[in-house]
Design a protein around this motif. Structure first.
Motif, PDB file in Angstrom:
ATOM      1  N   LEU A 328       0.860  -1.189   0.000  1.00  0.00           N
ATOM      2  CA  LEU A 328       0.000   0.000   0.000  1.00  0.00           C
ATOM      3  C   LEU A 328       0.893   1.234   0.000  1.00  0.00           C
ATOM      4  CD1 LEU A 328      -2.584  -1.153   2.729  1.00  0.00           C
ATOM      5  CD2 LEU A 328      -2.592  -1.625   0.279  1.00  0.00           C
ATOM      6  N   ALA A 330       1.083   5.028   0.257  1.00  0.00           N
ATOM      7  CA  ALA A 330       0.218   6.129   0.701  1.00  0.00           C
ATOM      8  C   ALA A 330       0.967   7.449   0.649  1.00  0.00           C
ATOM      9  CB  ALA A 330      -0.246   5.847   2.121  1.00  0.00           C
ATOM     10  N   SER A 335      -3.962   9.733   3.827  1.00  0.00           N
ATOM     11  CA  SER A 335      -3.850   8.471   3.083  1.00  0.00           C
ATOM     12  C   SER A 335      -3.131   7.415   3.917  1.00  0.00           C
ATOM     13  CB  SER A 335      -3.061   8.677   1.792  1.00  0.00           C
ATOM     14  OG  SER A 335      -3.699   9.616   0.982  1.00  0.00           O
ATOM     15  N   SER A 339      -4.723   3.925   4.763  1.00  0.00           N
ATOM     16  CA  SER A 339      -3.995   2.721   4.358  1.00  0.00           C
ATOM     17  C   SER A 339      -3.703   1.826   5.550  1.00  0.00           C
ATOM     18  CB  SER A 339      -2.653   3.083   3.702  1.00  0.00           C
ATOM     19  OG  SER A 339      -2.872   3.795   2.534  1.00  0.00           O
ATOM     20  N   LEU A 343      -4.515  -1.926   5.812  1.00  0.00           N
ATOM     21  CA  LEU A 343      -3.400  -2.859   6.020  1.00  0.00           C
ATOM     22  C   LEU A 343      -3.728  -3.871   7.119  1.00  0.00           C
ATOM     23  CD1 LEU A 343      -0.166  -3.171   5.392  1.00  0.00           C
ATOM     24  CD2 LEU A 343       0.071  -2.077   7.610  1.00  0.00           C
ATOM     25  N   ALA A 353       0.498  -8.158   3.440  1.00  0.00           N
ATOM     26  CA  ALA A 353       0.431  -6.761   3.012  1.00  0.00           C
ATOM     27  C   ALA A 353       1.476  -5.943   3.758  1.00  0.00           C
ATOM     28  CB  ALA A 353      -0.964  -6.209   3.299  1.00  0.00           C
ATOM     29  N   MET A 355       3.244  -1.681   4.072  1.00  0.00           N
ATOM     30  CA  MET A 355       3.212  -0.286   3.647  1.00  0.00           C
ATOM     31  C   MET A 355       4.390   0.454   4.265  1.00  0.00           C
ATOM     32  SD  MET A 355       0.143   1.479   5.873  1.00  0.00           S
ATOM     33  CE  MET A 355       0.651   3.160   5.542  1.00  0.00           C
ATOM     34  N   LEU A 378      -1.294  -0.765  -4.251  1.00  0.00           N
ATOM     35  CA  LEU A 378      -2.452   0.142  -4.209  1.00  0.00           C
ATOM     36  C   LEU A 378      -1.928   1.532  -3.847  1.00  0.00           C
ATOM     37  CD1 LEU A 378      -5.647   0.054  -4.344  1.00  0.00           C
ATOM     38  CD2 LEU A 378      -5.553   0.228  -1.851  1.00  0.00           C
ATOM     39  N   LEU A 380      -2.549   5.298  -2.879  1.00  0.00           N
ATOM     40  CA  LEU A 380      -3.540   6.243  -2.350  1.00  0.00           C
ATOM     41  C   LEU A 380      -2.931   7.631  -2.302  1.00  0.00           C
ATOM     42  CD1 LEU A 380      -4.325   3.416  -0.559  1.00  0.00           C
ATOM     43  CD2 LEU A 380      -5.982   5.047   0.293  1.00  0.00           C
ATOM     44  N   ALA A 390      -8.623   5.046  -5.598  1.00  0.00           N
ATOM     45  CA  ALA A 390      -7.180   4.758  -5.538  1.00  0.00           C
ATOM     46  C   ALA A 390      -6.764   4.094  -6.845  1.00  0.00           C
ATOM     47  CB  ALA A 390      -6.888   3.830  -4.356  1.00  0.00           C
ATOM     48  N   LEU A 392      -4.853   0.923  -8.594  1.00  0.00           N
ATOM     49  CA  LEU A 392      -4.360  -0.433  -8.320  1.00  0.00           C
ATOM     50  C   LEU A 392      -3.445  -0.862  -9.465  1.00  0.00           C
ATOM     51  CD1 LEU A 392      -4.542  -2.955  -6.472  1.00  0.00           C
ATOM     52  CD2 LEU A 392      -6.353  -3.783  -7.985  1.00  0.00           C
ATOM     53  N   GLU A 409     -11.720  -3.205   1.121  1.00  0.00           N
ATOM     54  CA  GLU A 409     -11.170  -4.391   1.785  1.00  0.00           C
ATOM     55  C   GLU A 409     -11.742  -5.672   1.180  1.00  0.00           C
ATOM     56  OE1 GLU A 409     -10.716  -4.343   6.115  1.00  0.00           O
ATOM     57  OE2 GLU A 409     -11.180  -6.498   6.120  1.00  0.00           O
TER      58      GLU A 409
END
Ligand code: ATP
Ligand code: MG
Length: 417
Positions: A328, A330, A335, A339, A343, A353, A355, A378, A380, A390, A392, A409
């Motif tokens: 993710l 962000a 964001s 996120s 997450l 996942a 970030m 992803l 954001l 967002a 992807l 989600e």
């Protein structure tokens, strides 16, 4: 001051762990199919357990054990191998009362004070298996079939099975005497260790890696010519079964194992790929061991495989390190917060996942996603967040699409699971 690890004791780092996981996975898959159950025993035991079972005169007991006195003055030893501990546990918990025949396996670290070099360490891992309660040669063959199959399953091809029989308390003394007679006038050709072995344990001379000793033993009598009828029949049947089941092997009458407790069938899996450390696995039958440790009179047979040598054979990168599911990326405080919630939700569902929390540039975040081998990213951004959207990115296809953050989600869970 920087503190380093202990010589010969390795860290297994995250970048090499995949191949270890792969091996552990294959052990469980193969051994369970053959009816084995895992047993976990402590790494510390009373010293006498090892000195009595492995043998005072062996290299392990005479020079390789990590032995110390604890605060109550008890002599304890870090286990140098697994069989003795498994037998101690088997006897202590009377496992023979719960089943006629027990098939046990273990995976764990062993400790020997050896000279560290490639394939030889002071802490090393073994995978071991033991079958207790059955002296039928079918059991010997089945264990060897499992071992052969395990090597195929993990994809190691350069390995040869060698088998031998070292007889029983009935026939071995005759062979021992024949060997003493043969070696008697060759003592000056043998190394210092072998001169000691000649006194205490002459069979071990055949196992010596010193060149002169090997030469001196070239025409030594073969143990196979001295087997009693029972041992001879047992060994013939094992070979017949291996032939019938197309398990390739060769007979090596020079192979005497380094531990005192072996009887009848002994074996090694050797490779040409690792130089001097050529044994990948070794084992044998130990029909008198359990009784000698104060247990019931039950036969047994087992082996141990050295895991580091398997890892060396396979190469650390042989099992492709798997990437994460999604990264993710962000941009901006809001964001990051959004996120972070996403997450945690994904992680709780078992999605891998990740970030970045530090507010780096998109470029830096994408670099990190790349390193983590993320399947999706992803993104954001602040503007998109305002539109509840967002981006992807499918990293494999290289494509990108706009997605709504409404129910994001469950959308991602559908996509990733
Ligand atoms: P070697 O002849 O190499 O010293 P060994 O006869 O002492 O082996 P075993 O006690 O039979 O070995 O142990 C079974 C297996 O465990 C070996 O075949 C090897 O793969 C592995 N092994 C033994 N000692 C070590 C060590 N110090 N470091 C790494 N692996 C080891
Ligand atoms: Mg050794």
């Amino acid at each position: 001051m920087k503190i380093s690890g202990i010589k010969g004791m390795n860290d297994i780092l995250p970048e090499e762990i995949e191949v270890w996981h792969f091996l552990e996975h294959c052990v469980r898959e193969v051994f369970h199919a053959f009816g084995f159950k895992e047993i976990r025993v402590p790494v510390l035991e009373k010293t006498e357990l090892f000195s009595r079972s492995i043998g005072e005169e062996t290299d392990i007991v005479s020079k390789e054990m990590y032995t110390f006195f604890d605060k109550s003055d008890h002599s304890l030893t870090l286990r140098p191998e697994g069989t003795a501990s498994v037998m101690r546990s088997f006897i202590e918990h009377q496992l023979h009362k719960t089943s006629q025949i027990s098939k046990l396996y273990y995976v764990g670290p062993m400790f020997r004070y050896e000279r560290p070099q490639k394939g030889r360490y002071r802490q090393f891992y073994q995978i071991g298996a033991e079958v207790i309660g059955e002296d039928n040669p079918l059991v010997d063959a089945q264990l060897l079939i499992m071992l052969d199959h395990f090597f195929k399953r993990i994809g190691i091809e350069d390995v040869q099975l060698q088998v031998n029989s070292i007889g029983c308390p009935e026939c071995r003394p005759r062979y021992r005497q024949a060997l003493l007679d043969f070696l008697g006038d060759k003592l000056e050709l043998l190394c210092g260790d072998c001169n000691r072995r000649y006194q205490n344990n002459p069979l071990r001379v055949l196992d010596c890696k010193v060149e002169g000793c090997g030469k001196a033993c070239q025409d030594a009598p073969s143990v196979l010519d001295y087997l009693c009828e029972g041992c001879s029949r047992h060994f013939d049947t094992v070979q017949q079964l291996l032939n019938d089941l197309k398990v390739p092997f060769s007979v090596n009458p020079r192979m005497v194992r380094g531990l005192d407790y072996y009887t009848k069938t002994t074996f090694e899996m050797v490779t040409g790929s690792l130089g001097a450390q050529n044994a990948l696995a070794a084992g044998g039958r130990y029909d008198g061991l359990i009784e000698s440790l104060g247990g019931p009179s039950l036969p047994g047979i087992g082996f141990a495989i050295g895991m580091e040598r398997l890892v060396l054979m396979k190469g650390r990168d042989s099992v492709l390190a798997s990437g994460i599911d999604i990264f993710l990326a962000a941009l901006g405080e809001k964001s990051v917060e959004k996120s972070f919630f996403l997450l945690s939700g994904l992680q709780k569902h078992g999605i891998q996942a990740e970030m970045d929390f530090s507010g780096k540039s998109l470029k830096a975040q994408l670099r990190r996603a790349d390193k983590a081998k993320a399947r999706y990213v992803l993104i954001l951004g602040e503007d998109e967040l305002g539109r509840n959207q967002a981006q992807l990115k499918d990293m494999e296809k290289g494509s990108q699409e706009t997605v709504s953050l409404e129910n994001i989600e469950s959308f991602l869970l559908d996509l990733l699971s």
